[in-house]
Design a protein around this motif. Structure first.
Motif, short mmCIF file in Angstrom:
data_model
loop_
_atom_site.label_atom_id
_atom_site.label_comp_id
_atom_site.label_asym_id
_atom_site.label_seq_id
_atom_site.Cartn_x
_atom_site.Cartn_y
_atom_site.Cartn_z
N GLU A 112 72.36 -42.18 51.46
CA GLU A 112 73.05 -41.08 52.13
C GLU A 112 74.31 -40.66 51.38
N GLY A 113 74.61 -41.33 50.29
CA GLY A 113 75.73 -40.90 49.46
C GLY A 113 77.05 -41.55 49.79
N GLY A 114 77.01 -42.81 50.29
CA GLY A 114 78.26 -43.52 50.54
C GLY A 114 78.65 -43.51 51.99
N GLY A 115 79.94 -43.33 52.26
CA GLY A 115 80.47 -43.39 53.61
C GLY A 115 79.91 -42.31 54.51
N PRO A 116 79.84 -42.59 55.83
CA PRO A 116 79.26 -41.61 56.76
C PRO A 116 80.15 -40.39 56.93
N LEU A 117 79.53 -39.24 57.18
CA LEU A 117 80.26 -38.02 57.44
C LEU A 117 80.68 -38.02 58.91
N ILE A 118 81.93 -37.66 59.18
CA ILE A 118 82.47 -37.68 60.54
C ILE A 118 82.57 -36.25 61.07
N GLY A 119 81.98 -36.02 62.24
CA GLY A 119 82.03 -34.72 62.89
C GLY A 119 82.80 -34.80 64.19
N PRO A 120 82.72 -33.78 65.04
CA PRO A 120 83.46 -33.78 66.30
C PRO A 120 83.04 -34.87 67.28
N ASP A 121 81.83 -35.40 67.13
CA ASP A 121 81.35 -36.48 67.99
C ASP A 121 81.38 -37.83 67.30
N GLY A 122 82.06 -37.91 66.17
CA GLY A 122 82.06 -39.16 65.41
C GLY A 122 81.11 -39.04 64.23
N VAL A 123 80.40 -40.13 63.93
CA VAL A 123 79.48 -40.13 62.79
C VAL A 123 78.38 -39.09 63.00
N VAL A 124 78.18 -38.23 62.00
CA VAL A 124 77.12 -37.22 62.09
C VAL A 124 75.77 -37.93 62.08
N TYR A 125 74.96 -37.63 63.07
CA TYR A 125 73.68 -38.32 63.26
C TYR A 125 72.76 -38.08 62.07
#
Length: 280
Positions: A112-125
């Protein structure tokens, strides 16, 4: 103009709540409009009648008046279920059984390319359950997610008007919602709905023309505007106001009783003192 203040009865109202309520109230009164209340009590475990009663008392003490009886989300589960059924019939929902740990692990995987992407609900599903069947009756007892890419088919941008901290028209590319927000939960396993769905359905039910809320919710607004479009609901004007912060610059939370309205009242403060504290 119809505005609203929507507290959750899970703790005491603090200065940030006072500011949000007064902004909505003052805007409506200045325009000769209506100010409404909504009790966001879908979390039945944390919501308490005593907190609701104190919130209403604090708001009245501040000099705020509302023009209709408060709407309670706990009594509107059928309305949320009907909205979910509409979205399910359109094929834009799917059941999800992932736990938070599952989501974090999948989103953090090397591919997935490293660290998780964070959106308005937290980690992008990451889409783990997106393959699940979407046929038959609307399922219960599981979380339901919005397939963002499917929901945005034929939509290039999500548009709304802002009058708050950064006034003007807003146009959010569909790809931004897919990449930076992702497949948000519209029904939690334990609630039967979610903040995103409930607030969208309830704003329409109450005829809200101007949604006033903190700037921390700006990122969630395109989700709500998209849901309005999918459900055939009107899109209000959005007014995202500044946040009230503590001495370290953090946004106030209900756990910080030192900033609770009731504590200031007990110490002899007057409503005009609260207005002064929050810069009104």
């Amino acid at each position: 103009m119809r505005t609203r203040f929507a507290p959750s009865p899970t703790g005491p109202l603090h200065l940030g709540h006072a500011f949000a309520a007064m902004v909505a109230h003052d805007m409506a009164r200045a325009a000769g409009g209506a100010f409404l209340l909504r009790i966001e009590d879908i979390d039945r475990q944390r919501s308490k009648p005593a907190w609701e009663a104190q919130a209403l008392d604090d708001l009245g003490w501040l000099g705020l008046t509302w023009d209709e009886p408060p709407l309670r989300q706990s009594g509107r589960l059928d309305a949320y279920r009907a909205a979910l059924a509409t979205l399910w019939a359109r094929g834009v929902l799917y059941p999800c059984t992932c736990q938070r740990r599952d989501i974090l692990d999948a989103a953090s995987a090397p591919q997935e390319g490293g660290g998780p992407l964070i959106g308005p609900d937290g980690v992008v599903y990451p889409g783990t359950c997106r393959h699940r069947p979407r046929t038959g009756p609307l399922p219960g007892g599981v979380a339901l997610r919005l397939d963002m890419r499917m929901a945005l088919q034929g939509i290039v941008t999500v548009e709304y008007h802002e009058t708050g901290t950064q006034p003007g028209p807003r146009s959010v590319p569909a790809e931004t919602l897919v990449r930076e927000i992702g497949d948000v939960v519209l029904a939690r396993r334990d609630f039967g709905t979610s903040y995103h769905l409930a607030v969208t359905v309830d704003d329409a039910a109450q005829g809200i023309t101007h949604v006033t809320r903190g700037a921390d919710l700006t990122e969630a607004t395109p989700i709500h505007v998209l849901l309005q479009r999918l459900l055939g609901l009107p899109t209000p004007v959005y007014h995202h106001h500044r946040l009230i912060r503590d001495g370290t610059g953090r946004r106030l939370a209900k756990r910080e009783d030192a900033k609770a309205i009731r504590r200031f009242r007990d110490e002899g403060a007057a409503p005009r003192d609260i207005r002064r504290m929050v810069g009104l």
